[in-house]
Write a protein that holds these residues in place. Sequence first.
Motif, PDB file in Angstrom:
ATOM      1  N   GLY A 206     -14.096  80.617  19.516  1.00  0.00           N
ATOM      2  CA  GLY A 206     -13.905  81.254  18.241  1.00  0.00           C
ATOM      3  C   GLY A 206     -13.370  80.309  17.082  1.00  0.00           C
ATOM      4  O   GLY A 206     -13.786  80.470  15.824  1.00  0.00           O
ATOM      5  N   LEU A 207     -12.424  79.555  17.625  1.00  0.00           N
ATOM      6  CA  LEU A 207     -11.730  78.648  16.676  1.00  0.00           C
ATOM      7  C   LEU A 207     -12.685  77.495  16.487  1.00  0.00           C
ATOM      8  O   LEU A 207     -12.352  76.836  15.596  1.00  0.00           O
ATOM      9  CB  LEU A 207     -10.391  78.208  17.212  1.00  0.00           C
ATOM     10  CG  LEU A 207      -9.300  79.478  17.281  1.00  0.00           C
ATOM     11  CD1 LEU A 207      -7.993  79.168  17.854  1.00  0.00           C
ATOM     12  CD2 LEU A 207      -9.250  80.153  15.971  1.00  0.00           C
ATOM     13  N   GLU A 208     -13.268  76.996  17.544  1.00  0.00           N
ATOM     14  CA  GLU A 208     -13.955  75.604  17.559  1.00  0.00           C
ATOM     15  C   GLU A 208     -15.238  76.012  17.115  1.00  0.00           C
ATOM     16  O   GLU A 208     -16.036  74.869  16.326  1.00  0.00           O
ATOM     17  CB  GLU A 208     -14.113  75.066  18.926  1.00  0.00           C
ATOM     18  CG  GLU A 208     -12.846  74.831  19.645  1.00  0.00           C
ATOM     19  CD  GLU A 208     -12.145  73.672  18.853  1.00  0.00           C
ATOM     20  OE1 GLU A 208     -12.827  72.500  18.696  1.00  0.00           O
ATOM     21  OE2 GLU A 208     -10.743  73.778  18.628  1.00  0.00           O
ATOM     22  N   ILE A 209     -15.853  77.033  16.785  1.00  0.00           N
ATOM     23  CA  ILE A 209     -17.454  77.334  16.390  1.00  0.00           C
ATOM     24  C   ILE A 209     -17.417  76.872  15.274  1.00  0.00           C
ATOM     25  O   ILE A 209     -18.761  76.430  14.470  1.00  0.00           O
ATOM     26  CB  ILE A 209     -17.954  78.633  16.749  1.00  0.00           C
ATOM     27  CG1 ILE A 209     -19.238  78.559  16.972  1.00  0.00           C
ATOM     28  CG2 ILE A 209     -17.392  79.680  15.898  1.00  0.00           C
ATOM     29  CD1 ILE A 209     -20.165  79.672  17.440  1.00  0.00           C
ATOM     30  N   ALA A 210     -16.686  77.103  14.243  1.00  0.00           N
ATOM     31  CA  ALA A 210     -16.694  76.749  12.699  1.00  0.00           C
ATOM     32  C   ALA A 210     -16.683  75.105  12.601  1.00  0.00           C
ATOM     33  O   ALA A 210     -17.266  74.826  11.511  1.00  0.00           O
ATOM     34  CB  ALA A 210     -15.256  77.369  12.211  1.00  0.00           C
ATOM     35  N   LYS A 211     -16.233  74.395  13.369  1.00  0.00           N
ATOM     36  CA  LYS A 211     -16.533  72.769  13.275  1.00  0.00           C
ATOM     37  C   LYS A 211     -17.912  72.501  13.657  1.00  0.00           C
ATOM     38  O   LYS A 211     -18.132  70.918  13.680  1.00  0.00           O
ATOM     39  CB  LYS A 211     -15.408  72.323  14.248  1.00  0.00           C
ATOM     40  CG  LYS A 211     -13.983  72.585  14.021  1.00  0.00           C
ATOM     41  CD  LYS A 211     -12.819  71.967  15.061  1.00  0.00           C
ATOM     42  CE  LYS A 211     -11.542  72.558  14.784  1.00  0.00           C
ATOM     43  NZ  LYS A 211     -10.679  71.913  15.689  1.00  0.00           N
ATOM     44  N   THR A 212     -18.706  73.285  14.208  1.00  0.00           N
ATOM     45  CA  THR A 212     -20.134  72.797  14.720  1.00  0.00           C
ATOM     46  C   THR A 212     -20.896  73.140  13.430  1.00  0.00           C
ATOM     47  O   THR A 212     -20.745  73.794  12.513  1.00  0.00           O
ATOM     48  CB  THR A 212     -20.477  73.413  15.758  1.00  0.00           C
ATOM     49  OG1 THR A 212     -20.683  75.069  15.497  1.00  0.00           O
ATOM     50  CG2 THR A 212     -19.746  73.681  16.891  1.00  0.00           C
ATOM     51  N   THR A 213     -22.320  72.437  13.543  1.00  0.00           N
ATOM     52  CA  THR A 213     -23.303  72.805  12.489  1.00  0.00           C
ATOM     53  C   THR A 213     -23.775  74.132  12.613  1.00  0.00           C
ATOM     54  O   THR A 213     -23.725  74.715  11.432  1.00  0.00           O
ATOM     55  CB  THR A 213     -24.401  71.776  12.624  1.00  0.00           C
ATOM     56  OG1 THR A 213     -23.817  70.377  12.625  1.00  0.00           O
ATOM     57  CG2 THR A 213     -25.443  71.836  11.465  1.00  0.00           C
ATOM     58  N   ASN A 214     -24.169  74.714  13.584  1.00  0.00           N
ATOM     59  CA  ASN A 214     -24.734  75.938  13.707  1.00  0.00           C
ATOM     60  C   ASN A 214     -24.150  76.848  14.765  1.00  0.00           C
ATOM     61  O   ASN A 214     -24.790  77.776  15.462  1.00  0.00           O
ATOM     62  CB  ASN A 214     -26.073  75.997  13.646  1.00  0.00           C
ATOM     63  CG  ASN A 214     -26.716  77.252  13.300  1.00  0.00           C
ATOM     64  OD1 ASN A 214     -25.960  78.174  12.828  1.00  0.00           O
ATOM     65  ND2 ASN A 214     -27.852  77.690  13.978  1.00  0.00           N
ATOM     66  N   GLY A 215     -23.045  76.345  15.481  1.00  0.00           N
ATOM     67  CA  GLY A 215     -22.751  76.890  16.744  1.00  0.00           C
ATOM     68  C   GLY A 215     -22.978  76.036  18.104  1.00  0.00           C
ATOM     69  O   GLY A 215     -23.325  74.922  17.919  1.00  0.00           O
TER      70      GLY A 215
END
Length: 119
Positions: free
Chosen positions: A11-20
């Motif tokens: 949940g903390l890392e997903i915001a760093k991706t383009t779309n998940g």
Amino acid sequence: PYDFTKPKRIGLEIAKTTNGYDMNYVLNKDSDSLSFAAKVHEPVTGRTLKVYTTEPGIQFYSGNSLDGLHGCNKHAGFALETQHFPDSPNHPDFPSTILKPGEVYRSETIYKFGTVELY
């Protein structure tokens, strides 16, 4: 955000991706024997999931298209799908996915659920 060689919160890392997440990870193994592939731990409840497989890869998908589908929110869940590598027939250096007439394909995946005691 795509390096899961050490534990971290999705949940903390997903915001760093383009779309998940929707990517295939190559498992560090040299045979098609059953071996450990992944571990997930949910810290609030202590639930755990361990994945063992004979497959050479595991697809990690984070529900990127769930938004509104059947009442689910985007990224409301995730999947760990054991498999060969995408587009394998077009990459001779990938493990083969060709099955000739008369051949039998077998694969084994174990999803082991558990809990850890919380204090």
